[in-house]
Scaffold this active site. Sequence first.
Site, PDB file in Angstrom:
ATOM      1  CE  LYS A   1      20.506 -27.452 -15.878  1.00  0.00           C
ATOM      2  NZ  LYS A   1      20.862 -26.135 -16.415  1.00  0.00           N
TER       3      LYS A   1
ATOM      4  NE  ARG B   1      27.342 -19.097 -11.388  1.00  0.00           N
ATOM      5  CZ  ARG B   1      26.818 -18.272 -12.287  1.00  0.00           C
ATOM      6  NH1 ARG B   1      26.739 -16.969 -12.041  1.00  0.00           N
ATOM      7  NH2 ARG B   1      26.371 -18.723 -13.440  1.00  0.00           N
TER       8      ARG B   1
HETATM    9  N1  BES Z   1      25.519 -26.912 -16.223  1.00  0.00           N
HETATM   10  C1  BES Z   1      24.830 -25.715 -16.544  1.00  0.00           C
HETATM   11  C2  BES Z   1      25.380 -25.005 -17.782  1.00  0.00           C
HETATM   12  C3  BES Z   1      25.298 -25.744 -19.091  1.00  0.00           C
HETATM   13  C4  BES Z   1      24.264 -25.476 -19.969  1.00  0.00           C
HETATM   14  C5  BES Z   1      26.277 -26.641 -19.477  1.00  0.00           C
HETATM   15  C6  BES Z   1      24.211 -26.123 -21.188  1.00  0.00           C
HETATM   16  C7  BES Z   1      26.216 -27.283 -20.681  1.00  0.00           C
HETATM   17  C8  BES Z   1      25.186 -27.018 -21.546  1.00  0.00           C
HETATM   18  C9  BES Z   1      24.914 -24.733 -15.373  1.00  0.00           C
HETATM   19  O1  BES Z   1      24.954 -25.305 -14.128  1.00  0.00           O
HETATM   20  C10 BES Z   1      23.697 -23.871 -15.432  1.00  0.00           C
HETATM   21  O2  BES Z   1      22.645 -24.393 -15.233  1.00  0.00           O
HETATM   22  N2  BES Z   1      23.879 -22.590 -15.691  1.00  0.00           N
HETATM   23  C11 BES Z   1      22.807 -21.673 -15.757  1.00  0.00           C
HETATM   24  C12 BES Z   1      23.209 -20.426 -15.012  1.00  0.00           C
HETATM   25  C13 BES Z   1      22.095 -19.454 -14.811  1.00  0.00           C
HETATM   26  C14 BES Z   1      21.064 -20.027 -13.864  1.00  0.00           C
HETATM   27  C15 BES Z   1      22.673 -18.173 -14.256  1.00  0.00           C
HETATM   28  C16 BES Z   1      22.556 -21.365 -17.233  1.00  0.00           C
HETATM   29  O3  BES Z   1      23.517 -21.288 -18.000  1.00  0.00           O
HETATM   30  O4  BES Z   1      21.393 -21.259 -17.609  1.00  0.00           O
HETATM   31 MN    MN Z   2      23.013 -25.657 -13.339  1.00  0.00          MN
END
Ligand code: BES
Ligand code: MN
Length: 507
Positions: A280, A354
């Site tokens: 990230k 997931r």
């Molecule tokens: N933990 C994150 C989602 C999240 C984002 C929670 C902001 C709380 C606040 C999750 O694991 C994630 O990174 N999701 C990605 C999925 C994508 C790569 C398909 C996302 O939402 O960007």
């Molecule tokens: Mn994630």
Amino acid sequence: MISIIKNTKSIVEQNVDAIVVFVPENFLYEDVQPIAEKYFSALQDLMMKKKFTGKALSTCVVTGENGSQSVDLVFIGLGKPGKTGAIDIETYRRAVGRAVRIAETRNTTSMAFQLPHGALFNDTAYAVAYHTTTITYIAAYHFNEFITDADQKQDTLKQVVFVTDHADAEIVEAMNAGAVVGQSVNQTRHWIDMPPSHLTPTHLANKAEAIANKHGLKLTIFSENEVRQMGMGGLAGVSRGSDNDCKLVILEYTCSKKDAETIAFVGKGITFDSGGLSIKPADYMEKMKDDMAGAAAVINAIEALAILKPDVNVIAIAPLAENLPSGKALMPGDIVTFYNGKTAEVRNTDAEGRLILADALSYAVKHYKPDAMIDLATLTGACAYALGPFYTGLMSAHDEFTERVTAAAESSGDRVWRLPFHDDYKAAIKNPLADICNIGSNRYRAGAITAGLFLQNFVEDVPWVHLDIAGTAFDVPDISYYRFDSATGVGVRLLVDLAMNWNVKKS
Ligand code: BES
Ligand code: MN
Ligand code: ZN
């Protein structure tokens, strides 16, 4: 910690720093006249000059005097009844939150609340006492474990007295139940707010163990080795990049009723989400210690239920891991095999929630065949974008269970909004190399829904609801009883409400 007691003497006879009265819009002055007579004779004039009429969440704070003592007189508006003819209980909950905030800014140590009549909200005296208690605890929460400056600790309020003319035991019962739930919500928030190096999967599993020992809940904890050997390729895969072992924690509450139904609560427990190799950007990573909010909610909800003892069996399952990059980490392009035998291509290691939930859901289905299953996960930024901070995303193919969850959401205050969950969206997670793909194809967008449909592959025919709490688990603005920059404990109130009413609401 705050102590809350109940008293049937009138509000003007309470020996406290501040008295709080909640008033509907256009309330009758005679309702507050005894307060004016005792503490501040110009009250009516002041309220008129300040144009205080009781609009929702408006406040009027006056310092009155009683001999040599000053007393803060706090009036908080509840607004007008809505379409239902009643005032929304959520407005009242936020009014209680306002009262606690006012106490903080004025260094109040003791406060008396005049409990409003249930009829105002088309609800019971029990409900009013219950919600007032939960919210008093929730509003007073402050994460100050790492604050050394006493002035910044913000914990002045020590005692709250509920003034009510109900002498019955029912109110005390409501207050006891409310205290259990309020404290469970706060413990959830505390775990979420803990820095990630202080709350690893092992720390979290130890906390679950302490809860199991305290309340006699059955506990199972699988180590990383066991997780791998059992064929949980999702959970083991996500944890591969980390030096800290993953865990799968299972707590079981068994009720005393014979042939009772069983509900499974499943919570995402990523104690830190860096994204893994699909790392990230820095600003997206800042709050990723909060990515175990689902796990914290299900573990604390089952603790509350172990005390409140509903007539339904409950199991809480929490897959716990860190999602970190390293030379051992899961790589984009890897294919993992889950506990139920299905496979997925991992195109993006940041879609890790997931992967760990797939194994946990499969385990719950195989070993418990629950009558209903609900998972809570900070799963997608897409859900947070779609609904913002005020509604949790609900996804389900099961209308009846959805209705029950929605009812629990409304009465508890953990509100949910159902998103479409049509099979059309399944095309987004098709994959040429494995059964499914862990990210949806860009063409379909709808990232919250495609994540939910990924999970659907692991629930078989169990009635199941997925709650995406990415937007609601932390940093919620404007709601008086939460604190921005801190966790909300979302889900605990909902899960407790759902289980406590399991046999009641079934029609
Ligand atoms: N933990 C994150 C989602 C999240 C984002 C929670 C902001 C709380 C606040 C999750 O694991 C994630 O990174 N999701 C990605 C999925 C994508 C790569 C398909 C996302 O939402 O960007
Ligand atoms: Mn994630
Ligand atoms: Zn995550």
